[in-house]
Design an enzyme around this catalytic site. Structure first.
Site: not given
Ligand code: IDP
Length: 140
Positions: A11, A59, A87, A93, A104, A117
């Site tokens: 991203k 959002f 994942r 998230t 992350r 993502h």
């Protein structure tokens, strides 16, 4: 376990900070193979289509604006159990809840600007891959 393909996006928060290679090192270190990859600037229409499932969420506008704010790197990853495996490698998230060593935890800035993502199921993986790649662009 089945060999699967999943769809990934590096991203804007990550491309902006020049972290494409750092993210790819984690992906490859986890045993996933990058079988297609390209750097693109998403259009607003592409981002709205991609995240249509979230269009009623508060959002949504912020998410679309974020996804078109800088280039992204779209990818197809292949490997055993690739959808669930990626994942795991991405982490939760919200990076505050992500496990150590995940993309992350190591790199994301916030629940919105969370660096990557990954598809959540075989059906969505197939749809997402087809939105961004022609069959002959994927070289397994
Ligand atoms: P996922 O990317 O871990 O599958 P989803 O719940 O499907 O998470 O959300 C899709 C994306 O929407 C997230 O990765 C994140 O960029 C954004 N998002 C989710 N929740 C929020 C929020 O509360 N605020 C801002 N952006 C959010």
């Amino acid at each position: 376990m089945a060999i699967e393909r999943t769809f990934s996006i590096i991203k804007p928060d990550a491309t902006k900070r020049n972290l494409t290679g750092a993210v790819n090192a984690i992906i490859e270190g986890a045993g996933l193979r990058i079988v297609a990859q390209k750097r693109i600037r998403m259009t607003r229409e592409q981002a709205e289509t991609f995240y249509a499932v979230h269009k009623e969420r508060p959002f949504f506008g912020e998410l679309v604006d974020f996804m078109i704010s800088e280039p992204v790197v779209v990818q197809v990853l292949q490997g055993e159990n690739a959808i669930a495996r990626y994942r795991e490698v991405m982490g939760a998230t919200n990076p505050a809840n992500a496990a150590p060593g995940t993309i992350r935890k190591e790199h994301a800035l916030s629940v919105g600007e969370n660096s990557v993502h990954g598809s959540d199921a075989p059906e969505t993986a197939a749809i997402e891959i087809a939105q961004f790649f022609a069959g002959n662009e994927i070289v397994g």
